[in-house]
Write a protein that holds these residues in place. Structure first.
Motif, PDB file in Angstrom:
ATOM      1  N   THR A 103      19.086  -0.571  -1.759  1.00 19.62           N
ATOM      2  CA  THR A 103      19.143  -1.861  -2.043  1.00 19.62           C
ATOM      3  C   THR A 103      19.168  -2.189  -3.482  1.00 19.62           C
ATOM      4  OG1 THR A 103      17.927  -2.545   0.052  1.00 19.62           O
ATOM      5  CG2 THR A 103      18.055  -4.343  -1.764  1.00 19.62           C
ATOM      6  N   LEU A 104      18.347  -1.476  -4.134  1.00 19.53           N
ATOM      7  CA  LEU A 104      18.337  -1.810  -5.774  1.00 19.53           C
ATOM      8  C   LEU A 104      19.540  -1.278  -6.498  1.00 19.53           C
ATOM      9  CD1 LEU A 104      14.375  -0.888  -6.305  1.00 19.53           C
ATOM     10  CD2 LEU A 104      15.523  -3.251  -6.774  1.00 19.53           C
ATOM     11  N   GLU A 105      20.021  -0.396  -5.945  1.00 15.90           N
ATOM     12  CA  GLU A 105      21.321   0.214  -6.535  1.00 15.90           C
ATOM     13  C   GLU A 105      22.175  -0.803  -6.633  1.00 15.90           C
ATOM     14  OE1 GLU A 105      22.548   4.394  -5.705  1.00 15.90           O
ATOM     15  OE2 GLU A 105      20.668   4.902  -5.570  1.00 15.90           O
ATOM     16  N   GLU A 106      22.311  -1.361  -5.416  1.00 13.20           N
ATOM     17  CA  GLU A 106      23.496  -2.546  -5.171  1.00 13.20           C
ATOM     18  C   GLU A 106      23.201  -3.619  -5.959  1.00 13.20           C
ATOM     19  OE1 GLU A 106      24.855  -5.450  -1.664  1.00 13.20           O
ATOM     20  OE2 GLU A 106      24.696  -3.152  -1.110  1.00 13.20           O
ATOM     21  N   CYS A 107      21.757  -4.074  -6.014  1.00 10.85           N
ATOM     22  CA  CYS A 107      21.365  -4.935  -7.021  1.00 10.85           C
ATOM     23  C   CYS A 107      21.709  -5.061  -8.219  1.00 10.85           C
ATOM     24  CB  CYS A 107      19.685  -5.176  -6.384  1.00 10.85           C
ATOM     25  SG  CYS A 107      19.009  -6.764  -7.438  1.00 10.85           S
ATOM     26  N   MET A 108      21.319  -3.673  -8.927  1.00 13.52           N
ATOM     27  CA  MET A 108      21.653  -3.588 -10.237  1.00 13.52           C
ATOM     28  C   MET A 108      23.027  -3.744 -10.728  1.00 13.52           C
ATOM     29  SD  MET A 108      21.000   0.558 -10.557  1.00 13.52           S
ATOM     30  CE  MET A 108      21.625   1.012 -12.175  1.00 13.52           C
ATOM     31  N   LEU A 109      24.061  -3.735  -9.767  1.00 14.00           N
ATOM     32  CA  LEU A 109      25.459  -3.807 -10.112  1.00 14.00           C
ATOM     33  C   LEU A 109      25.777  -5.470 -10.447  1.00 14.00           C
ATOM     34  CD1 LEU A 109      27.361  -1.869  -7.253  1.00 14.00           C
ATOM     35  CD2 LEU A 109      26.942  -1.169  -9.512  1.00 14.00           C
ATOM     36  N   PHE A 110      24.784  -6.543  -9.929  1.00 12.37           N
ATOM     37  CA  PHE A 110      25.259  -7.679 -10.222  1.00 12.37           C
ATOM     38  C   PHE A 110      24.160  -8.672 -10.676  1.00 12.37           C
ATOM     39  CE2 PHE A 110      27.064  -6.302  -6.147  1.00 12.37           C
ATOM     40  CZ  PHE A 110      28.675  -6.457  -6.727  1.00 12.37           C
ATOM     41  N   ASN A 111      23.055  -8.069 -10.879  1.00 20.49           N
ATOM     42  CA  ASN A 111      21.612  -8.468 -11.535  1.00 20.49           C
ATOM     43  C   ASN A 111      20.900  -8.099 -12.490  1.00 20.49           C
ATOM     44  OD1 ASN A 111      21.361 -10.745  -9.164  1.00 20.49           O
ATOM     45  ND2 ASN A 111      21.637  -9.093  -8.226  1.00 20.49           N
ATOM     46  N   THR A 112      20.447  -8.825 -13.486  1.00 23.39           N
ATOM     47  CA  THR A 112      19.662  -8.144 -14.420  1.00 23.39           C
ATOM     48  C   THR A 112      18.218  -7.676 -13.844  1.00 23.39           C
ATOM     49  OG1 THR A 112      18.703 -10.185 -15.240  1.00 23.39           O
ATOM     50  CG2 THR A 112      20.972  -9.552 -16.399  1.00 23.39           C
ATOM     51  N   PRO A 113      17.567  -6.996 -14.539  1.00 27.88           N
ATOM     52  CA  PRO A 113      16.366  -6.796 -13.960  1.00 27.88           C
ATOM     53  C   PRO A 113      15.403  -8.075 -13.753  1.00 27.88           C
ATOM     54  CG  PRO A 113      16.784  -5.213 -15.670  1.00 27.88           C
ATOM     55  CD  PRO A 113      17.726  -6.169 -15.752  1.00 27.88           C
ATOM     56  N   GLU A 114      15.436  -8.974 -14.829  1.00 24.68           N
ATOM     57  CA  GLU A 114      14.717 -10.063 -14.662  1.00 24.68           C
ATOM     58  C   GLU A 114      15.137 -10.947 -13.347  1.00 24.68           C
ATOM     59  OE1 GLU A 114      14.750  -8.250 -18.850  1.00 24.68           O
ATOM     60  OE2 GLU A 114      16.538  -9.196 -17.558  1.00 24.68           O
ATOM     61  N   GLU A 115      16.329 -11.228 -13.315  1.00 19.74           N
ATOM     62  CA  GLU A 115      16.954 -11.777 -11.829  1.00 19.74           C
ATOM     63  C   GLU A 115      16.437 -11.132 -10.742  1.00 19.74           C
ATOM     64  OE1 GLU A 115      21.128 -13.535 -13.769  1.00 19.74           O
ATOM     65  OE2 GLU A 115      21.060 -11.471 -12.695  1.00 19.74           O
ATOM     66  N   ALA A 116      16.487  -9.766 -10.523  1.00 20.98           N
ATOM     67  CA  ALA A 116      15.992  -9.048  -9.592  1.00 20.98           C
ATOM     68  C   ALA A 116      14.391  -9.262  -9.368  1.00 20.98           C
ATOM     69  CB  ALA A 116      16.358  -7.660  -9.752  1.00 20.98           C
ATOM     70  N   ALA A 117      13.761  -9.198 -10.510  1.00 25.55           N
ATOM     71  CA  ALA A 117      12.342  -9.496 -10.459  1.00 25.55           C
ATOM     72  C   ALA A 117      11.711 -10.741  -9.683  1.00 25.55           C
ATOM     73  CB  ALA A 117      11.603  -9.354 -11.884  1.00 25.55           C
ATOM     74  N   ASP A 118      12.663 -11.870 -10.331  1.00 24.67           N
ATOM     75  CA  ASP A 118      12.487 -13.213  -9.718  1.00 24.67           C
ATOM     76  C   ASP A 118      12.591 -13.131  -8.476  1.00 24.67           C
ATOM     77  OD1 ASP A 118      12.036 -16.283 -10.471  1.00 24.67           O
ATOM     78  OD2 ASP A 118      13.929 -16.538  -9.957  1.00 24.67           O
ATOM     79  N   PHE A 119      14.098 -12.787  -8.038  1.00 28.76           N
ATOM     80  CA  PHE A 119      14.347 -12.812  -6.514  1.00 28.76           C
ATOM     81  C   PHE A 119      13.314 -12.226  -5.696  1.00 28.76           C
ATOM     82  CE2 PHE A 119      16.201 -10.488  -2.964  1.00 28.76           C
ATOM     83  CZ  PHE A 119      16.814 -11.586  -2.325  1.00 28.76           C
ATOM     84  N   ILE A 120      12.928 -10.776  -6.184  1.00 26.84           N
ATOM     85  CA  ILE A 120      11.743 -10.385  -5.298  1.00 26.84           C
ATOM     86  C   ILE A 120      10.470 -10.815  -4.985  1.00 26.84           C
ATOM     87  CG2 ILE A 120      10.199  -8.131  -5.368  1.00 26.84           C
ATOM     88  CD1 ILE A 120      12.759  -6.530  -6.642  1.00 26.84           C
ATOM     89  N   ILE A 121      10.005 -11.577  -6.349  1.00 30.37           N
ATOM     90  CA  ILE A 121       8.724 -12.321  -6.145  1.00 30.37           C
ATOM     91  C   ILE A 121       8.912 -13.507  -5.229  1.00 30.37           C
ATOM     92  CG2 ILE A 121       7.119 -13.425  -7.760  1.00 30.37           C
ATOM     93  CD1 ILE A 121       7.245 -11.052  -9.380  1.00 30.37           C
ATOM     94  N   ASN A 122       9.867 -14.210  -5.484  1.00 30.85           N
ATOM     95  CA  ASN A 122      10.280 -15.535  -4.764  1.00 30.85           C
ATOM     96  C   ASN A 122      11.140 -15.416  -3.422  1.00 30.85           C
ATOM     97  OD1 ASN A 122       9.181 -17.379  -6.953  1.00 30.85           O
ATOM     98  ND2 ASN A 122      10.884 -16.387  -8.100  1.00 30.85           N
ATOM     99  N   ASP A 123      11.156 -14.269  -3.016  1.00 26.57           N
ATOM    100  CA  ASP A 123      11.696 -14.241  -1.642  1.00 26.57           C
ATOM    101  C   ASP A 123      10.849 -14.229  -0.609  1.00 26.57           C
ATOM    102  OD1 ASP A 123      13.696 -13.885   0.386  1.00 26.57           O
ATOM    103  OD2 ASP A 123      13.515 -11.759   0.356  1.00 26.57           O
TER     104      ASP A 123
END
Length: 63
Positions: free
Chosen positions: A43-63
């Motif tokens: 999931t993170l490999e796919e995420c890294m194609l489209f999201n910055t680490p900051e965007e991913a962190a925000d999504f993970i915490i707020n999901d």
């Protein structure tokens, strides 16, 4: 170190840097690491194609 490991490290740093309105971290390191582990590398490999680490962190915490 692989790209996914670098990305996970940056996501972890970003998760830990998110603060509440009082300036306190909203997540501790243990919980953040557990969330990353639960998410999985695929999931993170796919995420890294489209999201910055900051965007991913925000999504993970707020999901």
């Amino acid at each position: 170190m692989s790209d996914i490991e670098l990305y996970k490290g940056k996501v972890l740093e970003s998760m830990l840097s998110i603060k509440d309105t009082n300036g306190m971290s909203i997540i501790d390191e243990k919980t953040a690491k557990e969330l990353l582990k639960d998410l999985g590398d695929d999931t993170l490999e796919e995420c890294m194609l489209f999201n910055t680490p900051e965007e991913a962190a925000d999504f993970i915490i707020n999901d």
